[in-house]
Scaffold this motif. Sequence first.
Motif, PDB file in Angstrom:
ATOM      1  N   ALA A 182       0.837  -1.203   0.000  1.00 39.15           N
ATOM      2  CA  ALA A 182       0.000   0.000   0.000  1.00 39.15           C
ATOM      3  C   ALA A 182       0.871   1.253   0.000  1.00 39.15           C
ATOM      4  O   ALA A 182       0.533   2.257  -0.648  1.00 39.15           O
ATOM      5  CB  ALA A 182      -0.923  -0.008   1.220  1.00 39.15           C
ATOM      6  N   TYR A 183       1.997   1.195   0.694  1.00 35.19           N
ATOM      7  CA  TYR A 183       2.932   2.338   0.704  1.00 35.19           C
ATOM      8  C   TYR A 183       3.459   2.607  -0.705  1.00 35.19           C
ATOM      9  O   TYR A 183       3.521   3.762  -1.143  1.00 35.19           O
ATOM     10  CB  TYR A 183       4.089   2.026   1.659  1.00 35.19           C
ATOM     11  N   VAL A 184       3.818   1.552  -1.416  1.00 34.90           N
ATOM     12  CA  VAL A 184       4.298   1.705  -2.800  1.00 34.90           C
ATOM     13  C   VAL A 184       3.229   2.373  -3.666  1.00 34.90           C
ATOM     14  O   VAL A 184       3.516   3.321  -4.413  1.00 34.90           O
ATOM     15  CB  VAL A 184       4.679   0.338  -3.401  1.00 34.90           C
ATOM     16  N   LEU A 185       2.005   1.864  -3.576  1.00 33.10           N
ATOM     17  CA  LEU A 185       0.933   2.397  -4.415  1.00 33.10           C
ATOM     18  C   LEU A 185       0.641   3.859  -4.078  1.00 33.10           C
ATOM     19  O   LEU A 185       0.367   4.668  -4.971  1.00 33.10           O
ATOM     20  CB  LEU A 185      -0.330   1.548  -4.256  1.00 33.10           C
ATOM     21  N   ASN A 186       0.701   4.190  -2.804  1.00 32.87           N
ATOM     22  CA  ASN A 186       0.467   5.575  -2.411  1.00 32.87           C
ATOM     23  C   ASN A 186       1.528   6.500  -2.989  1.00 32.87           C
ATOM     24  O   ASN A 186       1.222   7.598  -3.466  1.00 32.87           O
ATOM     25  CB  ASN A 186       0.449   5.679  -0.882  1.00 32.87           C
ATOM     26  N   ARG A 187       2.780   6.062  -2.965  1.00 34.96           N
ATOM     27  CA  ARG A 187       3.868   6.868  -3.525  1.00 34.96           C
ATOM     28  C   ARG A 187       3.687   7.026  -5.039  1.00 34.96           C
ATOM     29  O   ARG A 187       3.841   8.125  -5.569  1.00 34.96           O
ATOM     30  CB  ARG A 187       5.211   6.207  -3.222  1.00 34.96           C
ATOM     31  N   LEU A 188       3.373   5.946  -5.726  1.00 33.03           N
ATOM     32  CA  LEU A 188       3.198   6.020  -7.175  1.00 33.03           C
ATOM     33  C   LEU A 188       2.017   6.910  -7.545  1.00 33.03           C
ATOM     34  O   LEU A 188       2.083   7.680  -8.516  1.00 33.03           O
ATOM     35  CB  LEU A 188       2.999   4.618  -7.757  1.00 33.03           C
ATOM     36  N   ARG A 189       0.946   6.815  -6.782  1.00 34.80           N
ATOM     37  CA  ARG A 189      -0.244   7.607  -7.079  1.00 34.80           C
ATOM     38  C   ARG A 189      -0.031   9.088  -6.784  1.00 34.80           C
ATOM     39  O   ARG A 189      -0.707   9.947  -7.368  1.00 34.80           O
ATOM     40  CB  ARG A 189      -1.428   7.087  -6.262  1.00 34.80           C
ATOM     41  N   SER A 190       0.906   9.411  -5.917  1.00 38.02           N
ATOM     42  CA  SER A 190       1.124  10.806  -5.526  1.00 38.02           C
ATOM     43  C   SER A 190       1.928  11.599  -6.548  1.00 38.02           C
ATOM     44  O   SER A 190       2.066  12.810  -6.425  1.00 38.02           O
ATOM     45  CB  SER A 190       1.846  10.862  -4.176  1.00 38.02           C
ATOM     46  N   ILE A 191       2.440  10.921  -7.567  1.00 35.71           N
ATOM     47  CA  ILE A 191       3.326  11.582  -8.538  1.00 35.71           C
ATOM     48  C   ILE A 191       2.593  11.778  -9.857  1.00 35.71           C
ATOM     49  O   ILE A 191       2.314  10.812 -10.578  1.00 35.71           O
ATOM     50  CB  ILE A 191       4.602  10.747  -8.755  1.00 35.71           C
ATOM     51  N   PRO A 192       2.248  13.035 -10.201  1.00 36.17           N
ATOM     52  CA  PRO A 192       1.574  13.291 -11.477  1.00 36.17           C
ATOM     53  C   PRO A 192       2.506  12.997 -12.650  1.00 36.17           C
ATOM     54  O   PRO A 192       3.708  13.247 -12.583  1.00 36.17           O
ATOM     55  CB  PRO A 192       1.233  14.782 -11.414  1.00 36.17           C
ATOM     56  N   GLU A 193       1.940  12.457 -13.712  1.00 37.80           N
ATOM     57  CA  GLU A 193       2.712  12.254 -14.935  1.00 37.80           C
ATOM     58  C   GLU A 193       1.768  12.238 -16.118  1.00 37.80           C
ATOM     59  O   GLU A 193       0.791  11.475 -16.138  1.00 37.80           O
ATOM     60  CB  GLU A 193       3.505  10.951 -14.886  1.00 37.80           C
ATOM     61  N   GLY A 194       2.033  13.076 -17.095  1.00 35.23           N
ATOM     62  CA  GLY A 194       1.204  13.115 -18.286  1.00 35.23           C
ATOM     63  C   GLY A 194      -0.243  13.393 -17.942  1.00 35.23           C
ATOM     64  O   GLY A 194      -0.567  14.323 -17.211  1.00 35.23           O
ATOM     65  N   ASP A 195      -1.128  12.527 -18.429  1.00 32.74           N
ATOM     66  CA  ASP A 195      -2.557  12.713 -18.199  1.00 32.74           C
ATOM     67  C   ASP A 195      -3.041  11.998 -16.949  1.00 32.74           C
ATOM     68  O   ASP A 195      -4.245  11.861 -16.733  1.00 32.74           O
ATOM     69  CB  ASP A 195      -3.349  12.207 -19.412  1.00 32.74           C
ATOM     70  N   GLY A 196      -2.135  11.522 -16.117  1.00 29.91           N
ATOM     71  CA  GLY A 196      -2.543  10.800 -14.912  1.00 29.91           C
ATOM     72  C   GLY A 196      -1.451  10.821 -13.860  1.00 29.91           C
ATOM     73  O   GLY A 196      -0.869  11.857 -13.560  1.00 29.91           O
ATOM     74  N   THR A 197      -1.171   9.651 -13.307  1.00 37.04           N
ATOM     75  CA  THR A 197      -0.143   9.517 -12.283  1.00 37.04           C
ATOM     76  C   THR A 197       0.835   8.427 -12.691  1.00 37.04           C
ATOM     77  O   THR A 197       0.606   7.688 -13.649  1.00 37.04           O
ATOM     78  CB  THR A 197      -0.763   9.139 -10.921  1.00 37.04           C
ATOM     79  N   LEU A 198       1.900   8.320 -11.931  1.00 33.67           N
ATOM     80  CA  LEU A 198       2.885   7.279 -12.192  1.00 33.67           C
ATOM     81  C   LEU A 198       2.257   5.899 -12.044  1.00 33.67           C
ATOM     82  O   LEU A 198       2.589   4.970 -12.797  1.00 33.67           O
ATOM     83  CB  LEU A 198       4.062   7.435 -11.219  1.00 33.67           C
ATOM     84  N   LEU A 199       1.311   5.768 -11.120  1.00 33.07           N
ATOM     85  CA  LEU A 199       0.611   4.495 -10.956  1.00 33.07           C
ATOM     86  C   LEU A 199      -0.236   4.158 -12.183  1.00 33.07           C
ATOM     87  O   LEU A 199      -0.313   2.992 -12.592  1.00 33.07           O
ATOM     88  CB  LEU A 199      -0.271   4.529  -9.705  1.00 33.07           C
ATOM     89  N   ASP A 200      -0.855   5.165 -12.780  1.00 32.90           N
ATOM     90  CA  ASP A 200      -1.661   4.929 -13.975  1.00 32.90           C
ATOM     91  C   ASP A 200      -0.827   4.335 -15.103  1.00 32.90           C
ATOM     92  O   ASP A 200      -1.338   3.587 -15.940  1.00 32.90           O
ATOM     93  CB  ASP A 200      -2.293   6.236 -14.460  1.00 32.90           C
ATOM     94  N   HIS A 201       0.453   4.668 -15.124  1.00 34.97           N
ATOM     95  CA  HIS A 201       1.330   4.221 -16.202  1.00 34.97           C
ATOM     96  C   HIS A 201       2.198   3.043 -15.775  1.00 34.97           C
ATOM     97  O   HIS A 201       3.273   2.819 -16.348  1.00 34.97           O
ATOM     98  CB  HIS A 201       2.196   5.386 -16.682  1.00 34.97           C
ATOM     99  N   SER A 202       1.707   2.300 -14.781  1.00 34.02           N
ATOM    100  CA  SER A 202       2.469   1.168 -14.262  1.00 34.02           C
ATOM    101  C   SER A 202       1.615  -0.094 -14.201  1.00 34.02           C
ATOM    102  O   SER A 202       0.382  -0.037 -14.228  1.00 34.02           O
ATOM    103  CB  SER A 202       2.993   1.477 -12.853  1.00 34.02           C
ATOM    104  N   MET A 203       2.312  -1.234 -14.110  1.00 36.50           N
ATOM    105  CA  MET A 203       1.694  -2.533 -13.813  1.00 36.50           C
ATOM    106  C   MET A 203       2.505  -3.134 -12.676  1.00 36.50           C
ATOM    107  O   MET A 203       3.673  -3.495 -12.868  1.00 36.50           O
ATOM    108  CB  MET A 203       1.751  -3.457 -15.032  1.00 36.50           C
ATOM    109  N   ILE A 204       1.922  -3.208 -11.492  1.00 37.06           N
ATOM    110  CA  ILE A 204       2.643  -3.660 -10.308  1.00 37.06           C
ATOM    111  C   ILE A 204       2.001  -4.956  -9.810  1.00 37.06           C
ATOM    112  O   ILE A 204       0.867  -4.960  -9.333  1.00 37.06           O
ATOM    113  CB  ILE A 204       2.614  -2.607  -9.177  1.00 37.06           C
ATOM    114  N   VAL A 205       2.711  -6.053  -9.936  1.00 38.05           N
ATOM    115  CA  VAL A 205       2.228  -7.348  -9.461  1.00 38.05           C
ATOM    116  C   VAL A 205       2.775  -7.596  -8.059  1.00 38.05           C
ATOM    117  O   VAL A 205       3.954  -7.384  -7.790  1.00 38.05           O
ATOM    118  CB  VAL A 205       2.668  -8.487 -10.395  1.00 38.05           C
ATOM    119  N   TYR A 206       1.882  -8.057  -7.174  1.00 34.25           N
ATOM    120  CA  TYR A 206       2.266  -8.409  -5.816  1.00 34.25           C
ATOM    121  C   TYR A 206       1.778  -9.824  -5.542  1.00 34.25           C
ATOM    122  O   TYR A 206       0.634 -10.168  -5.882  1.00 34.25           O
ATOM    123  CB  TYR A 206       1.618  -7.451  -4.814  1.00 34.25           C
ATOM    124  N   GLY A 207       2.619 -10.647  -4.925  1.00 33.66           N
ATOM    125  CA  GLY A 207       2.163 -11.987  -4.576  1.00 33.66           C
ATOM    126  C   GLY A 207       3.308 -12.955  -4.420  1.00 33.66           C
ATOM    127  O   GLY A 207       4.468 -12.558  -4.211  1.00 33.66           O
TER     128      GLY A 207
END
Length: 453
Positions: A358-383
């Motif tokens: 959740a900490y990772v996702l919060n950090r990625l979501r907090s960074i604007p990039e282009g038309d969205g956020t860094l999280l929007d432009h990522s694929m993060i698999v956990y498991g």
Amino acid sequence: MNSALTIPRRTFLRGLGAAVALPMLDAMIPVKALAGAIAKKSPTRMAFLFVPNGAHMPDWTPAADGADFDLPYILQPLQPHKNELLVLSGLAQDKGRSNADGGGDHARSAGSWLTCTQPLKSEGSQIRVGISADQMAAHVAGKETRFGSLELGLEPGRQGGKCDTGYSCAYSNNISWRNESTPMTREINPRLVFERLFSNELPKEQGEVAKRRALYKKSILDFVLDDAKSLSAKVGGRDKQKLDEYLTSIREIEKRVEEAEKIVASADTSVAAGYEVPESIPESYEEHARLMCDMMVLAFQSDVTRVCTFMLANEGSNRSYRNIGVSDGHHSLSHHQGDHAKQMKIREINRFHIRQFAYVLNRLRSIPEGDGTLLDHSMIVYGGGLADGDRHDHDNLPLLLAGRGGGTILPGRHIRYAPETPMANLLVGMLGRMGANVDSFGDSTGTLRGLEG
């Protein structure tokens, strides 16, 4: 923005021994493209976060399918990110099973997780598995970045010797493989990761900077200050703010690394952790994890790499988690034999690991990039490569996929796939989104359907 200025995406702030890549700035996009092409300029990132020893699946799996589902106990720390998350049930990793090779489920579960290939049962130099999906992506995406990939971990681990019933420790301690016999060794020292990300490639200059920083207590940013001031004077207001926030985050992480180095681990730290803690490693597992998470985010933000793997612990790890009241070893607990008390401790460990995600996702979501956020432009698999750790189940794996993959993934759902659907199908779909198009991978039967909605 100063409309006369356009700077290359691969711009670095440079100084003696330092090379600080920049985040995406408006000035990196031609003015004529600003109206509608920003999203196309944002690259897609891929990361895999691995956890060992299985999960307490009754408190992991949502009861309902589709968008109308509630996060169960273990996943509840992800509630703020529910709409950016896919819970994937039903996927299997057949190559983690014995398939007539006998014991060694832990080693096989890690070795096959991203390779989807049966590890050769060997304790010595004859290790053999297969190239991992992250390295296939790195082969393509790495042509555009400083580093092809970044491999992180939190626990030391041998690359030779036996760790699990006739299997080399190389299988248990690595999920990223350059080729069938060469693992991509993880870095667990935050200082070394920081230096790799922000130092130039000239060893003589790196050594000189290290001496000056130690002597004068300087930050690595002090060596690029002139370059940073010059750039800030040329770009527009929004880019000035982005640049200032980015450099501030680098300095804050650098301070945390320095603070960790000042703290001498207590005498019983090695006992609590289950291994001897190396120098420069934070005494707190959570601070160690979050520092490495921040390194990954900075690497994605500055586009020095688009591919990362991160082992939150080695497979079979017997680390204890006294910080959450669990003094028993994780691996020992995973062999619970139905003991309710042990299962409750396992789910607390699972939930603690999810908090780091959740900490990772919060950090990625907090960074604007282009038309969205860094999280929007990522694929993060956990498991991980095991479901129930006591039975060593390799089907219905605990898997999450966060991010929108640059607009190609529709999150906010629990998708339940048919039993024995290969995890390799997920990797085929992700590789295609990274530009590494493959018809098949490992034991795949096609690309995983339903990710796009």
